[in-house]
Each structure stands twice: as structure tokens, then as C-alpha cells.
Design an enzyme around this catalytic site. Structure first.
Site, PDB file in Angstrom:
ATOM      1  N   GLU A   1     -17.364  58.044  -8.986  1.00 27.13           N
ATOM      2  CA  GLU A   1     -18.608  58.686  -8.383  1.00 27.13           C
ATOM      3  C   GLU A   1     -19.300  59.552  -9.218  1.00 27.13           C
ATOM      4  O   GLU A   1     -20.752  59.531  -9.742  1.00 27.13           O
ATOM      5  CB  GLU A   1     -17.985  58.734  -7.283  1.00 27.13           C
ATOM      6  CG  GLU A   1     -17.202  57.417  -5.810  1.00 27.13           C
ATOM      7  CD  GLU A   1     -18.914  56.584  -5.550  1.00 27.13           C
ATOM      8  OE1 GLU A   1     -19.628  57.236  -6.299  1.00 27.13           O
ATOM      9  OE2 GLU A   1     -18.641  55.265  -5.202  1.00 27.13           O
TER      10      GLU A   1
ATOM     11  N   LYS B   1     -18.610  61.049  -1.837  1.00 27.18           N
ATOM     12  CA  LYS B   1     -19.102  60.855  -0.069  1.00 27.18           C
ATOM     13  C   LYS B   1     -17.558  60.653   0.808  1.00 27.18           C
ATOM     14  O   LYS B   1     -17.622  59.461   0.677  1.00 27.18           O
ATOM     15  CB  LYS B   1     -20.243  60.859   0.395  1.00 27.18           C
ATOM     16  CG  LYS B   1     -20.808  60.726   2.330  1.00 27.18           C
ATOM     17  CD  LYS B   1     -21.766  60.951   2.708  1.00 27.18           C
ATOM     18  CE  LYS B   1     -22.226  60.731   3.728  1.00 27.18           C
ATOM     19  NZ  LYS B   1     -23.317  60.101   3.865  1.00 27.18           N
TER      20      LYS B   1
ATOM     21  N   ARG C   1     -23.936  62.625  13.923  1.00 24.64           N
ATOM     22  CA  ARG C   1     -24.777  61.711  14.763  1.00 24.64           C
ATOM     23  C   ARG C   1     -25.412  62.084  15.977  1.00 24.64           C
ATOM     24  O   ARG C   1     -26.769  61.576  16.031  1.00 24.64           O
ATOM     25  CB  ARG C   1     -23.534  60.626  15.006  1.00 24.64           C
ATOM     26  CG  ARG C   1     -22.788  60.235  13.154  1.00 24.64           C
ATOM     27  CD  ARG C   1     -22.176  59.073  12.802  1.00 24.64           C
ATOM     28  NE  ARG C   1     -22.447  58.933  11.492  1.00 24.64           N
ATOM     29  CZ  ARG C   1     -20.473  58.051  11.509  1.00 24.64           C
ATOM     30  NH1 ARG C   1     -19.797  57.778  12.330  1.00 24.64           N
ATOM     31  NH2 ARG C   1     -20.387  58.779   9.618  1.00 24.64           N
TER      32      ARG C   1
ATOM     33  N   TYR D   1     -24.883  74.567   8.002  1.00 23.26           N
ATOM     34  CA  TYR D   1     -25.772  75.002   8.975  1.00 23.26           C
ATOM     35  C   TYR D   1     -26.153  76.580   9.046  1.00 23.26           C
ATOM     36  O   TYR D   1     -26.903  77.118  10.358  1.00 23.26           O
ATOM     37  CB  TYR D   1     -24.997  73.897  10.611  1.00 23.26           C
ATOM     38  CG  TYR D   1     -25.078  72.355  10.482  1.00 23.26           C
ATOM     39  CD1 TYR D   1     -26.354  72.144  10.598  1.00 23.26           C
ATOM     40  CD2 TYR D   1     -23.970  71.994   9.790  1.00 23.26           C
ATOM     41  CE1 TYR D   1     -26.546  70.447   9.405  1.00 23.26           C
ATOM     42  CE2 TYR D   1     -24.016  70.558   9.179  1.00 23.26           C
ATOM     43  CZ  TYR D   1     -25.405  69.813   9.626  1.00 23.26           C
ATOM     44  OH  TYR D   1     -25.673  68.401   8.840  1.00 23.26           O
TER      45      TYR D   1
ATOM     46  N   LYS E   1     -18.201  65.755  -0.548  1.00 22.15           N
ATOM     47  CA  LYS E   1     -18.734  66.251   1.231  1.00 22.15           C
ATOM     48  C   LYS E   1     -18.169  65.369   1.678  1.00 22.15           C
ATOM     49  O   LYS E   1     -17.536  64.043   1.577  1.00 22.15           O
ATOM     50  CB  LYS E   1     -20.166  65.754   1.235  1.00 22.15           C
ATOM     51  CG  LYS E   1     -20.475  65.554   2.914  1.00 22.15           C
ATOM     52  CD  LYS E   1     -21.893  64.867   3.004  1.00 22.15           C
ATOM     53  CE  LYS E   1     -22.042  63.924   4.841  1.00 22.15           C
ATOM     54  NZ  LYS E   1     -23.372  64.226   4.512  1.00 22.15           N
TER      55      LYS E   1
END
Ligand code: PBG
Length: 342
Positions: A251, A214, A224, A331, A266
């Protein structure tokens, strides 16, 4: 188009390869198409908010809202009907309920856990419910972990003090009915403590979808707004530097070793090379998150009439699949699933 007659006298040098042959009709193109996002592989991120009595629009994410629990259930039903595989819930507490450690995140009656419980009770296994396992929506400083003062007097996000809170948060989410928990805070060791806490309480079937690679990117702005973030400053001391690709391997490997069932990259579009790299090495399914800024960018251009919205949405998702992601958080999940089903 019918075959035209060749003119051997006029053009003696004819192409040897004719790749156009496989593009000559829609049926032919469909026969040879390599990837296509399937509705079952899409995850719809959703926001459920405390203290509102009607869905509240998010200006920088046109078409996305903060939900009440009731409107959440209606939207999950639409997603399920369209064939979407999962929803991923983010909680939006009242500003006055935030505190330094994000304690509402752990409360079984906090907004996120209520949302998870309502979805699981209503839909069972018909659509999967994933919970975001991170404190940033719930802390009054907006960071993904708790703050501490280091020995030189600087304020830092305390990795190891945050881990037990993530473990408790994941357990509360599993108790509420989450099929998957999704640690997104980029604390080292987060997958291990969560896996361990879940297993010790018998939640061995709850899967961990880890935000593994990320990045501290520039495309989170609308999110946000969506969660009413209190963040001042940035997350560069814990999210990855966009200039790097190698550390993604560290990671991702760490998360796999710690028991991640699914690893995630991401954002998606600015990091498609990372999606490809991870897809090539990962033995577990790979997800990519088409983040709020990617959605906002395409939406804004389409609103201005500068690009064709539906074509751009599908092309953006196709590109993420072609880069190697199995699963896409977007989305547009419900809308895209309908488009894909024709
Ligand atoms: C933080 C979190 C963020 C997003 C998902 N989880 C924001 C951040 O890291 O600042 C962003 C998602 C989006 O932009 O769509 N737990």
C-alpha cells in the site's frame, strides 16, 4: 544526589555500565532525549457540521465537538496560537442531505468546502488546512465509496466507480483553499487520480497526504458518532486486515509511486510496528493517526482517575514519534502543543 562513597571491601563486583548516569537529573535527561513531538508536527482533526447554531459535544470524545463555521475559526485560532502545524477537516452534513453517491461532498457550498474556505481565508498560510477526501460522511449507506451489485448479485463498494468522485472532491477542496487533501477511503489508485486531477487544473502545490496503511480496526467507534455515520456492517473489504503487516508495504509503495507527498499509518497505537516498518522504508514523511478510540480510551481512564491524563497524552504521542512517525494526527493537538511549550 551527590556521589556516595564507594565501599570496595563490601562489594568488589561493581557495574561496568551505569546507564543511570544519564538519568541523574532533568537537565541530563533533556540533554540525551532522542525524540519529542513538536507542536509544528501535530495535526488537529476537526468536525464542521451543517445545520447547527452552536458547537455540539460528542459524548464518546469528551472535549471534542462538532463545530459551526464560527466556532471552527475560533478553535483553529487556538490551535495556531499553540503552534499546531495543521488542521484536518471532516464535514458533517445534515442526514437528509446524504445520498447514494455523497454528492454534497463535491458541492463547493457543501459544509466541508465552506469550512475549508473559511479557514484558508482567515488564516492564509499561518496554519495549514487539510481536507479529508472521502465520501463516508456524505453517503446515506456510510461507505467510503459508491455501491454496485457484482455479477453474482452481491453488494460491493465499487473501487473504480469511486475514483472519479474522489478526483472531483479533491479538486473542489483545492478550489476552496486546502493546502493538503487526504484520501482516506482505501480505494486502489486513489492517489494517482487525485494527483492527476489536481495537476491538470493547476493545483500542483496542493499536497496529498495519503492514508496508505489504514486498518479496519476496532478503534473508530467514537469517530462514527462524531460524524453521524450511517454505516451498517464494516469496511473489511477495503481497509486492511489487522492480522497483516506485509500488505502495508504494498500500500505504501503504491501510494509513493502514485505521487503521495506524505504517507500515513492508521490507527497508531495498535499498529506501532507498522509505523516503524513504514518509517524505515519511506522516502517521504510519515504520519500516524492517533484515532478516536485511542483518545477515548485514555480520556476515560483519566476521568476515572486511573491514569494521569497529561502524562498519558504526552507518553502516547512520544511513543508514536519513537516508532518513527514524523507527523501525528491527534485530537489533543492543541492541548499537547501547549503542554509541550510548557
Ligand atoms: C473514513 C475515516 C474514518 C476515520 C477517519 N476517516 C473512519 C473509518 O474509517 O471508519 C476515523 C478517525 C478516527 O477514528 O479518529 N473516511
Amino acid at each position: 544526589m551527590a556521589d556516595t562513597e564507594a565501599h570496595p571491601d563490601h562489594d568488589p563486583i561493581l557495574p561496568v555500565r551505569r546507564p543511570r548516569r544519564l538519568r541523574s537529573s532533568a537537565t541530563m535527561r533533556n540533554l540525551v532525549a532522542e525524540v519529542e513531538p513538536a507542536p509544528r508536527q501535530l495535526i488537529l482533526p476537526m468536525f464542521v457540521a451543517e445545520g447547527i447554531d452552536a458547537p455540539r459535544p460528542i459524548s464518546s470524545l469528551p472535549g471534542v465537538v462538532q463545530h459551526t463555521v464560527d466556532s471552527l475559526l475560533r478553535a483553529v485560532e487556538e490551535a495556531a496560537d499553540a503552534g499546531v502545524g495543521a488542521v484536518d477537516l471532516f464535514g458533517v452534513p445534515r442526514p437528509e442531505d446524504k445520498d447514494a453517491t455523497g454528492s454534497v461532498a463535491l458541492d463547493p457550498d457543501g459544509i466541508l468546502n465552506r469550512g475549508v474556505r473559511a479557514v484558508r481565508e482567515r488564516f492564509g498560510d499561518d496554519i495549514l488546512v487539510c481536507a479529508d477526501t472521502c465520501l463516508d460522511e456524505f453517503t446515506d449507506h456510510g461507505h467510503c465509496g459508491v455501491l454496485a451489485t457484482d455479477r453474482h448479485g452481491a453488494t460491493v463498494v465499487d473501487n473504480d466507480a469511486t475514483l472519479p468522485l474522489y478526483a472531483d472532491m479533491a479538486v473542489a477542496q483545492a478550489e476552496a483553499g486546502a493546502h493538503l487533501v487526504s484520501p482516506s477511503g482505501m480505494m486502489d489508485g486513489q492517489v494517482r487520480v487525485i494527483r492527476d486531477a489536481l495537476d491538470r487544473r493547476g493545483f500542483t502545490d496542493v499536497a496529498v497526504m495519503a492514508y496508505s496503511a489504514k486498518y479496519a480496526g476496532a478503534f473508530y467507534g467514537p469517530f462514527r458518532e462524531a460524524v453521524g455515520s450511517s454505516l451498517q456492517g464494516d469496511r473489511r473489504a477495503y481497509q486492511q486486515d489487522p492480522r497483516n503487516s506485509r500488505e502495508s508495504l504494498v500500500e505504501v509503495q503504491a501510494d509513493i509511486d502514485e505521487g503521495a507527498d506524505i504517507v500515513m499509518v492508521k490507527p497508531a497505537m495498535p499498529f506501532l510496528d507498522i509505523v516503524r516498518t513504514v518509517a524505515d522504508m519511506s522516502p517521504v514523511p510519515v504520519a500516524a493517526y492517533q484515532v478516536s478510540g485511542e483518545y477515548a480510551m485514555i480520556s476515560a481512564a483519566a476521568e476515572k482517575g486511573w491514569i494521569d491524563r497529561e502524562a498519558a497524552v504526552l507518553e502516547s504521542l512520544t511513543g508514536i514519534r519513537r516508532a518513527g512517525a514524523d507527523i501525528i494526527l491527534t485530537y489533543w493537538a492543541t492541548e499537547a502543543a501547549r503542554l509541550l511549550r510548557g
